[in-house]
Design an enzyme around this catalytic site. Structure first.
Site, PDB file in Angstrom:
ATOM      1  N   ARG A 187       0.836  -1.204   0.000  1.00 45.10           N
ATOM      2  CA  ARG A 187       0.000   0.000   0.000  1.00 45.10           C
ATOM      3  C   ARG A 187       0.870   1.253   0.000  1.00 45.10           C
ATOM      4  NH1 ARG A 187      -4.255  -0.226   4.684  1.00 45.10           N
ATOM      5  NH2 ARG A 187      -4.948   1.656   3.588  1.00 45.10           N
ATOM      6  N   CYS A 244      -1.360   6.529   8.546  1.00 40.92           N
ATOM      7  CA  CYS A 244      -1.623   5.233   7.929  1.00 40.92           C
ATOM      8  C   CYS A 244      -2.627   5.460   6.820  1.00 40.92           C
ATOM      9  CB  CYS A 244      -2.121   4.238   8.986  1.00 40.92           C
ATOM     10  SG  CYS A 244      -3.585   4.810   9.877  1.00 40.92           S
TER      11      CYS A 244
END
Length: 285
Positions: A187, A244
């Site tokens: 990611r 995040c």
């Protein structure tokens, strides 16, 4: 007021010892980002005795779009007073010991841990190893839902720091803070379009996957090991920002820093989901 008994982690055995303590509130934070009903279904199938269920989207987040029409990320922080009302409905007062747990090594429980510290409540800890650690000791589960009780929680001086998107944007130029991205490496590199349709990371961000804080059995690494690993990334934790995908797993890194004795890092609550919603903001891959 009682001094906090547990303020970072608690073992399954220690939690079992206090399972009937009326001053304790246990909260089940199980969740699945791809199936938002999974947590409540798991709770209904069996949970730690006396535990109440809290939903990430419904209890620990605000609407994704604010009243002014601005997208704030997938899990923006709720209004503080609304959150305190939620805590009161869960039976939490200023002298309550709160324990949060999930089934993913603290991935979601750490969000609640940080949010309680956000409103100044120090007596909150995450069950180390989560419900798998509880099950490993063959401790009891139940389907009984505890009776609701009313708490008297009030806002205290916040124990944590946070920054907004403007501060993160300014940091690209100033490089005053070290930005740490808690997402998985794929990611971070922009290779997982299922979760992150806009791939990549904030320029200058380092990558420290939250699961790197854990041992193979799902328990947190020792304080000494975490201190050594994090010190290799950060020399001054108060000059670090954790982010995040949406401000959830970044809290796991903040908990690990607290366990390591490296205090003072900030949270960017909007994180990548807020950042990438504006195409004018730069993206690195």
């Amino acid at each position: 007021m009682h001094l906090p008994t547990y303020s970072t982690l608690i073992s399954a055995q220690d939690l079992f010892t206090h399972i009937s303590d009326e001053r304790w509130v246990i909260l089940d934070c199980r969740h699945d980002l791809m199936d938002t009903n999974a947590g409540s279904q798991a709770y209904a199938a069996g949970h730690i005795p006396q535990a109440q269920f809290v939903h990430l989207d419904q209890s620990l987040s605000a609407p994704k779009v604010s009243v002014d029409g601005v997208f704030r990320g997938r899990h923006p922080l709720p209004d503080k007073q609304q959150f305190i009302q939620t805590l009161r409905r869960l039976g939490i007062s200023n002298d309550t010991q709160v324990i949060a747990y999930d089934a993913h090594g603290g991935m979601f429980a750490a969000r609640l841990w940080w949010m309680l510290r956000w409103v100044g409540h120090a007596a909150v800890a995450v069950l180390d190893g989560g419900i798998p650690a509880w099950n490993a000791l063959s401790l009891p589960l139940t389907t009984d839902v505890p009776l609701a009780r009313s708490g008297a929680m009030t806002e205290q001086t916040s124990l944590v720091a946070q920054v907004d998107v403007a501060a993160v944007f300014a940091n690209i130029t100033s490089a005053e803070f070290i930005l740490v991205d808690a997402r998985a490496a794929d990611r971070y590199r922009g290779e997982n379009e299922t979760i992150d349709p806009v791939g990549g990371h904030i320029p200058g961000a380092l990558n420290r996957f939250f699961k790197d804080n854990l041992q193979a059995d799902g328990h947190f690494k020792t304080a000494d090991q975490l201190h050594a690993e994090w010190s290799a990334l950060l020399t001054r934790p108060e000059k670090a920002i954790m982010q995040c995908g949406s401000g959830v797993t970044a809290c796991h890194n903040l908990l690990a820093l607290e366990v390591a004795g490296l205090k003072g890092a900030s949270l960017y609550p909007g994180s990548w989901s807020e950042w990438c919603s504006d195409s004018s903001r730069p993206v690195a891959r």
